[in-house]
Design an enzyme around this catalytic site. Structure first.
Site: not given
Length: 427
Positions: A26, A118, A207, A268, A411
């Site tokens: 990642n 990823r 996601h 956010r 993940e």
């Protein structure tokens, strides 16, 4: 550091007839996270992080893990850390390779089957894991305008890994892929179609590897096949998103063209009237870059109360802090709206699954999110909800019409699983 394992390194198992290890990478703008997994028993062999790439104070952290057991098992060895300049991603991946070699797990091992990467944004081009070639690299590069913070870093990591092991299958697993099953009624914004198509403006979602893993794990927890279960997945971390999954396929998700839409997040804003942007430009005389920074980095929980750590917010709420309480209430209000909306989208809900850092660890968030929804069959058992645990578990009362679950996301395991399956098809 030496290129070969030290004499103290654990002995390698004999080379199996088919390579079974997958390295998951990642790559961020200034960091590389990695895990090495053995897919024969889905065990982790090592994990690590190189951060602050390009600085004099770069950090390399590596943890060897015991083989065997389940996806989260294994006490492993002692974490090694070192600091010093790591100039770029090439140096970062070489540092990773050195650390792995110390444990007898070097990148030159014949047991390494593939490297899984990823990649945040695959647009509508990539609906499943994809073997990387020049055409794939070009397409990921063309998508940089819709993922300017993520895709460039993902590309850098891929190109570096390909240079280190050009003979090995390199496979991209896209955050957006799981959401490409959304119908057009969910994926389209209600703007001029020609403009939207010309500029690739639509809802992509993010996601995706987490939502895929958690929805499938929730079905397993219920003793059912994924195609027989409807699940609302709530991925609640610093970034947060919800998805409606019908029979193993995503039919709606809260994030859109970018990860800004949807739930209230750590920094956010999530959903808001788009005219706020025009108002800030005209009345506040703010530039597009200033508004971008405001909405992505200075909004959400940190904008509402100055903190984006849910543990600290809850501490402040319990101490009577009204600003923290308002931030928490706004967070829960938005979350509850999405639960209700996705209940309506699915028609029948078998489970609501909480995952990621906040979802897995913040019992007050889970309790508040379903409070007052007993008419929808949703409730949590106070004792089950408050109990700590590492694995997947039900927190709803016995016999509840709709299961409420805590399902730790994984993940890396999802990326490794998809990578290994595709690499196997090539062999």
């Amino acid at each position: 550091m030496p290129d070969e394992p030290s004499s103290a390194a654990p002995s390698r198992p004999s080379h199996p007839s088919h390579p079974s290890r997958v390295l998951v990478l990642n790559s961020g703008s200034s960091s590389v996270k990695y895990q090495l997994l053995d897919m024969r028993d889905r065990s982790r062999l090592a994990s690590g992080l190189v951060e602050r790439i390009g600085e004099q104070t770069s950090l390399v952290r590596h943890t060897p893990l015991a083989s065997g057991g389940g996806p989260r098992d294994g006490a492993g060895g002692r974490t090694r850390e070192r600091t010093g300049p790591v100039a770029d991603h090439d140096a970062a991946l070489k540092a990773m390779a050195e650390e792995l070699a110390l444990d007898g797990l070097g990148l030159d091992s014949p047991e390494l089957a593939a490297i899984g990467h990823r990649v945040v944004h695959g647009g509508m081009h990539f609906t499943e894991p994809t073997v990387i070639d020049d055409a794939v690299l070009d397409t990921i590069e063309r998508l940089i305008p819709v993922a300017p913070l993520h895709n460039p870093a993902n590309l850098t990591g891929i190109r570096t890994a390909m240079a280190l092991r050009p003979d090995l299958p390199q496979i991209a697993v896209f955050d957006t892929a799981f959401h490409t099953t959304m119908p057009e009624s969910a994926a389209r914004y209600a703007i001029d179609v020609q403009t939207a198509d010309e500029h690739h403006v639509r809802r992509y979602g993010f996601h995706g590897t987490s939502h895929a893993y958690v929805s499938r794990e929730t079905a397993r927890l219920l003793g059912k096949a994924p195609e027989d279960v409807n699940v609302i997945v709530l991925h609640l971390g610093n970034g947060a998103s919800a998805s409606a999954v019908r029979g193993g396929r995503c039919v709606d998700t809260s994030m859109g063209l970018t990860p800004l839409e949807g739930l209230v997040m750590g920094t956010r804003s999530g959903d808001m009237d788009p005219a706020v942007i025009f108002h800030l430009m005209r009345v506040g005389e703010m530039s597009a870059d200033e508004i971008d920074t405001l909405l992505n980095k200075k909004s959400g929980l940190v904008g509402l109360c100055g903190d984006n750590d849910m543990r600290e917010i809850r501490r402040r709420v319990e101490a009577g802090d009204e600003q923290a309480k308002l931030a928490f209430d706004i967070y829960i209000h938005r979350l509850k709206k999405y639960i209700g909306a996705y209940y309506a989208v699915l028609g029948r809900v078998d489970a609501v699954a909480f995952t990621a850092g906040v979802g897995e660890n913040a019992a007050p968030v889970r309790e508040a999110a379903v409070a007052g929804l007993t008419e929808l069959g949703l409730a949590v058992d106070a004792e089950r909800n408050g109990a700590r645990g590492d694995g997947s578990r039900l927190i709803s009362p016995a016999g509840a019409r709709v299961a409420v679950a805590v399902v730790p996301t994984d993940e890396e395991m999802e990326i490794a699983t998809q990578t290994y399956a595709l690499a196997g098809k090539r062999n």
